[in-house]
Design an enzyme around this catalytic site. Structure first.
Site, PDB file in Angstrom:
ATOM      1  N   GLU A 443       8.310   9.582  15.807  1.00  7.17           N
ATOM      2  CA  GLU A 443       8.733   8.428  15.367  1.00  7.17           C
ATOM      3  C   GLU A 443      10.665   9.040  15.352  1.00  7.17           C
ATOM      4  OE1 GLU A 443       7.372   6.511  17.268  1.00  7.17           O
ATOM      5  OE2 GLU A 443       5.607   6.657  16.401  1.00  7.17           O
ATOM      6  N   GLY A 444      10.939  10.354  16.203  1.00  2.00           N
ATOM      7  CA  GLY A 444      12.104   9.859  16.301  1.00  2.00           C
ATOM      8  C   GLY A 444      12.788  11.094  15.516  1.00  2.00           C
TER       9      GLY A 444
END
Length: 608
Positions: A443-444
């Site tokens: 998620e980054g």
């Protein structure tokens, strides 16, 4: 080791730090009372400890199995998810009109953390489903909402997000999955997506994939990406399930941790469906705005992953504490008649308090962020909404990045507390270390969160939000000044040290913000070379801010005669954080302001 829901800390954060009463007074939450919140917390603790905690070790040791495109999840997961859905936990924060509970994000935050502490691998499925629900409610058409959202909230269907491809990791400009328009208004998708969490499973009747793809005439780069709904089974007009779509699970990844979560390689348009060649997809919103829309889901997921970091930290801490209190080894430093539990040894105490301090500080920041989200959406005053929305958006990368990096540290310390036994899988400490390692990546990555914090959250508004936060911190510092004078002699030194270190941490934070603003035009590489130290600095100082506020509350409660041992214990944790963790701020600020050196060294070391 058994896991026990940290209900007292949940309630402390809700009441004293996040301002639950203020959130419940917002329009739309008239029926949500403090008694109802207490009942939700109690029932969630009961459910999680009985139904989900037992799945944690099973998920780690008996991962899902792939067979000819079908995935069988860990034994017990299907029943656990059925119970989770039937109990209504998926709908806590979603609107009542779609079948949810309509609760504030703040109220949904403790149960969300708790389910993730119980079994991180299990919790990934409902977390991603929450993101799909939020995205469709925000940008989906009325028909799409009617078709998908009630079933997602009910737990009949689950959701995924499909971004990554073999050649396109964080750089989504390289996405090549194609979506060809059809005469009936649908699209046919062809391409491969990897690292798709719960991309295939047997927990629910259908899986709703949100997929990034390009139409044939799309412009290059991120401006040419569109978002599509691609269900595993097509949905008939009457809501029943139709033929199998052309989405095929080619394999499952073998991972370092979160073994119970099936991470799928999905092929779109591989000829395995029952509805013709190419996966049938439905455009969400407008063409070429897919990345913008996906960020709705990604931001929800980033907050959720930050909670995962807190959850794993709490689980690792409880595990290590129980072991340290039972393991008898060595004599006390000051002398003892015989061996003592290792929890008596100073360095073990330091490790345990560091684990606890990082966990509780990160939790407090996440609760405060959730309250800001609720005010940013529901407050009747537009100016207050805007201010809280900016505060929440600033905190999202901090919650995600700091909480997950801290989780790796906390889980590692948990292994260290166990000594050699921590390196043995049977004790369970190693699982938290393995599970935690994905959190700063998916998620980054931490760098992506840090770049977001620098670029979109600090530079874009000229530091206005950061400086407003710093001003609020100084108000807490004033309160600390007064509290030091009122403190009993036995606690004055430690509270005074918290005050001094918090003051220096604020100055370090302010210096880093000023450096970023000053050098953004003249040496942008120097600024981004220090982006991760800046994010960690923000996390340390924001955590210190909330622990300082917690110390003030605890001191007042004890002064007012409270005999609850929780307040004395919480005060001790806050004071330890001030003495042992807040001093990290000065080193991190120095690293931020030496970004030009880091950039130059990278060139000289020939690592580019």
């Amino acid at each position: 080791m058994p896991y026990v829901t940290p209900l007292q800390d949940f309630r402390f954060n809700l009441k004293w730090l996040a301002g639950l009463d203020e959130v419940l007074a917002l329009p739309g939450f008239e029926e949500v009372t403090p008694d109802l919140v207490d009942a939700i917390l109690d029932e969630n603790a009961r459910f999680v400890e009985q139904a989900i905690v037992p799945l944690n070790v099973a998920g780690d040791t008996q991962p899902p199995r792939w067979d000819n495109g079908q995935v069988s999840t860990t034994p017990g997961f299907r029943q656990g998810f059925a119970d989770y859905a039937a109990s209504g936990w998926q709908g806590l924060q979603h609107p009542a009109q779609w079948g949810g509970q309509g609760l504030p994000k703040l109220v949904a935050t403790p149960p969300s953390e708790n389910i993730q502490a119980a079994s991180l691998a299990f919790s990934l499925c409902p977390m991603l489903t929450d993101g799909v629900i939020e995205a469709l409610l925000t940008v989906g058409s009325d028909a799409q909402r009617q078709t998908y959202v009630p079933n997602l909230i009910a737990g009949k269907w689950t959701g995924t997000m499909n971004l990554t491809e073999p050649q396109a990791g964080s750089d989504l400009a390289l996405v090549t999955t194609r979506a060809v328009p059809q005469s009936d208004g649908t699209y046919r998708l062809n391409g491969q997506k990897i690292f798709i969490t719960y991309g295939e499973h047997d927990l629910a009747e259908n899986i709703v994939h949100l997929v990034l793809a390009r139409t044939p005439d799309a412009p290059p780069g991120v401006k040419g990406i569109s978002l599509f709904i691609v269900p595993k089974f097509l949905v008939n007009k009457d809501g029943s399930l139709g033929p199998r779509n052309d989405v095929w699970c080619a394999s499952l990844e073998h991972k370092l941790g979160i073994h119970g979560s099936p991470t799928a390689v999905l092929l779109y348009g591989s000829g395995h469906g029952e509805a013709g060649e190419g996966a049938v997809g439905y455009l969400v919103g407008e063409q070429n705005r897919g990345l913008e829309y996906m960020f709705i889901m990604m931001n929800a997921a980033r907050f959720g992953v930050g909670q995962q970091g807190i959850a794993v930290s709490e689980r690792a801490y409880q595990h290590a504490l129980a072991y340290a209190q039972e393991r008898v080894q060595g004599r006390a430093i000051e002398g003892s008649a015989g061996p003592v539990p290792i929890a008596r040894h100073p360095d073990v105490q330091r490790m345990l308090l560091t684990m606890r301090g990082l966990t509780e500080a990160a939790r407090a920041v996440s609760f405060v962020a959730a309250a800001a989200h609720d005010k940013g959406v529901h407050h009747p005053d537009a100016e207050v909404r805007a201010r809280n929305r900016a505060f929440y958006e600033y905190l999202v990368p901090v919650v995600k990045g700091f909480s997950t990096e801290s989780a790796v540290e906390v889980a590692s310390l948990g292994v260290q507390v166990h000594g050699g036994m921590g390196y043995i899988e049977e004790t369970g400490a190693a699982q938290y270390y393995r599970d935690s390692r994905i959190l700063p990546i998916y998620e980054g990555t931490t760098a992506i969160q840090a770049n977001d914090l620098v670029g979109r959250k600090t530079l874009r508004d000229g530091g206005a939000t950061a400086y407003a936060i710093i001003a609020a911190m100084r108000e807490t510092l004033k309160a600390l000044d007064a509290a030091v004078g009122r403190a009993p002699a036995t606690g004055r030194d430690s509270l005074g040290l918290l005050r001094v270190n918090f003051d220096q941490a604020i100055q370090a934070y302010e210096g880093a913000v000023a450096f970023i603003l000053e050098h953004a035009q003249s040496n942008i590489r120097a600024v981004y070379a220090g982006s991760v130290p800046y994010l960690m600095l923000a996390g340390v100082v924001h955590g210190g801010w909330q622990m300082a506020r917690a110390a003030l509350v605890c001191q007042q409660q004890l002064a007012d005669g409270s005999s609850d041992p929780f307040y004395r214990s919480k005060l001790a944790t806050a004071l330890f954080y001030g003495a042992q963790i807040l001093p990290r701020a000065q080193a991190l600020s120095a690293a931020v302001q030496a970004g030009h050196i880091a950039d130059a060294c990278a060139a000289q070391a020939d690592i580019t």
